[in-house]
Scaffold this active site. Sequence first.
Site, PDB file in Angstrom:
ATOM      1  N   CYS A  11      48.035  38.007  42.767  1.00 54.10           N
ATOM      2  CA  CYS A  11      46.907  37.102  42.503  1.00 54.10           C
ATOM      3  C   CYS A  11      47.377  35.755  41.949  1.00 54.10           C
ATOM      4  CB  CYS A  11      45.953  37.757  41.513  1.00 54.10           C
ATOM      5  SG  CYS A  11      46.765  38.217  39.966  1.00 54.10           S
ATOM      6  N   ARG A  42      34.594  32.945  32.405  1.00 53.83           N
ATOM      7  CA  ARG A  42      35.884  33.610  32.211  1.00 53.83           C
ATOM      8  C   ARG A  42      35.983  33.963  30.738  1.00 53.83           C
ATOM      9  NH1 ARG A  42      41.917  32.370  34.473  1.00 53.83           N
ATOM     10  NH2 ARG A  42      40.863  33.199  36.299  1.00 53.83           N
ATOM     11  N   ARG A  53      40.716  31.893  47.909  1.00 55.29           N
ATOM     12  CA  ARG A  53      39.798  31.832  46.769  1.00 55.29           C
ATOM     13  C   ARG A  53      38.737  30.763  47.038  1.00 55.29           C
ATOM     14  NH1 ARG A  53      41.514  33.488  41.732  1.00 55.29           N
ATOM     15  NH2 ARG A  53      39.328  33.164  41.221  1.00 55.29           N
ATOM     16  N   GLN A  73      38.614  37.296  42.792  1.00 59.55           N
ATOM     17  CA  GLN A  73      39.964  37.514  43.314  1.00 59.55           C
ATOM     18  C   GLN A  73      39.940  38.611  44.381  1.00 59.55           C
ATOM     19  OE1 GLN A  73      42.999  35.901  42.160  1.00 59.55           O
ATOM     20  NE2 GLN A  73      43.703  36.808  44.071  1.00 59.55           N
ATOM     21  N   ASP A  84      50.745  42.439  39.857  1.00 63.59           N
ATOM     22  CA  ASP A  84      50.232  41.404  38.950  1.00 63.59           C
ATOM     23  C   ASP A  84      51.099  41.443  37.695  1.00 63.59           C
ATOM     24  OD1 ASP A  84      48.655  39.495  37.682  1.00 63.59           O
ATOM     25  OD2 ASP A  84      47.019  40.871  37.187  1.00 63.59           O
ATOM     26  N   HIS A 144      38.060  41.191  38.032  1.00 61.25           N
ATOM     27  CA  HIS A 144      38.246  39.865  38.637  1.00 61.25           C
ATOM     28  C   HIS A 144      37.653  39.918  40.053  1.00 61.25           C
ATOM     29  CE1 HIS A 144      39.602  35.899  39.024  1.00 61.25           C
ATOM     30  NE2 HIS A 144      40.909  36.046  38.980  1.00 61.25           N
TER      31      HIS A 144
HETATM   32  N1   CP Z   1      44.391  34.232  40.140  1.00 57.68           N
HETATM   33  C1   CP Z   1      43.740  33.511  39.211  1.00 57.68           C
HETATM   34  O1   CP Z   1      42.599  33.801  38.849  1.00 57.68           O
HETATM   35  O2   CP Z   1      44.441  32.459  38.729  1.00 57.68           O
HETATM   36  P1   CP Z   1      44.011  31.500  37.509  1.00 57.68           P
HETATM   37  O3   CP Z   1      44.143  32.321  36.246  1.00 57.68           O
HETATM   38  O4   CP Z   1      44.974  30.365  37.568  1.00 57.68           O
HETATM   39  O5   CP Z   1      42.594  31.077  37.725  1.00 57.68           O
HETATM   40  N1  NVA Z   2      45.790  40.050  34.976  1.00 56.20           N
HETATM   41  C1  NVA Z   2      45.912  38.620  34.835  1.00 56.20           C
HETATM   42  C2  NVA Z   2      45.241  37.942  35.969  1.00 56.20           C
HETATM   43  C3  NVA Z   2      45.235  36.459  35.934  1.00 56.20           C
HETATM   44  C4  NVA Z   2      44.531  35.859  37.102  1.00 56.20           C
HETATM   45  C5  NVA Z   2      45.309  38.184  33.510  1.00 56.20           C
HETATM   46  O1  NVA Z   2      44.243  38.687  33.144  1.00 56.20           O
HETATM   47  O2  NVA Z   2      45.919  37.364  32.822  1.00 56.20           O
END
Ligand code: CP
Ligand code: NVA
Length: 310
Positions: A263, A101, A291, A131, A223, A128
């Site tokens: 998400c 990440r 997930r 997701q 989102d 993502h």
């Molecule tokens: N949706 C998602 O990826 O959540 P987190 O940021 O909590 O992992």
């Molecule tokens: N768009 C959001 C998604 C989190 C799962 C972010 O990048 O923070």
Amino acid sequence: MKPRHLISIQDLSAQEIEALFRETAGLKKARGSSTALAGKTWGLLFEKPSVRTRVSFEVGIAQLGGRSLYIGPVELQNGKRESAKDVACVLSRYLDGIIARTFRHEDVVEMARWAVVPVVNGLSDVEHPCQALADGFTLWEKFGKVRGVRIAFVGDGNNVCHSLMLLAALLGAHLKLACPAGYGPRKDLLRWAKERAARSGGSILSTGSAGEAASDAQVVYTDVWASMGQEKERSKRGKIFAGYQVNAKLMKRAAPQALFMHCLPAHRGEEVTDEVMDSRHSIVYDQAENRLHAQKAVLLRWTARGGGKR
Ligand code: CP
Ligand code: NVA
């Protein structure tokens, strides 16, 4: 042998995604544990916080009999301590797979370039994919297919929007995007999605109007307006996105019984109201649960494909 990575939904074909859905369904039904990953260790390299991605991967790896190792922002220091290349080369000597990440998409691409074990994108600023796979599976469960489903994405043309759009295009869904001017999806990804949709029988349409996108949609997805790393822009974005809130009025424009998706994490009262989040048409917790199942399918396939030269 070069390992196969999962960095973008563009790395997959429609057939592969559907095979993953079938595998996900089997894993969800079985709800069991196995020894498929016995003796394997997957590392989670996370530059930003996470609840769902971290926990669902760690639990999934444990249920498959493997080990997970969390390596957080303190160790990674946003690329300041050492390069993505060095991290990938060193960790390839210890681990059987990496879930990364990152803030910068280029960093996960760079890790995949050098790692000799599979690298899975656990969220970058551009995509993502895990997701989108879970969301696609959730739609598949609810509608029996993804092809032809009318989806509206309302809000920021961000990482979640990109991966959903690419998946919708591959699987032949009809996606309407409503984003404020200057906050739409990346043009190259939009172009790719439109081309794929033309071949798959789906469609991707962008409009500036939330009402127009939601009109007759079977699913309304949103989102956060400010993603991780954009916290300083939150108040400015709050004003720009004010007309893009998913509330009961907007849901009324959608088809009867339309589902609501997010998400998570959600900023309740901003991009979505409590009323919509907590309604019986909200499937946000199903998405979160899926997930776990979808990523177990990914782990099984990508572990089997990995195992490059150490
Ligand atoms: N949706 C998602 O990826 O959540 P987190 O940021 O909590 O992992
Ligand atoms: N768009 C959001 C998604 C989190 C799962 C972010 O990048 O923070």
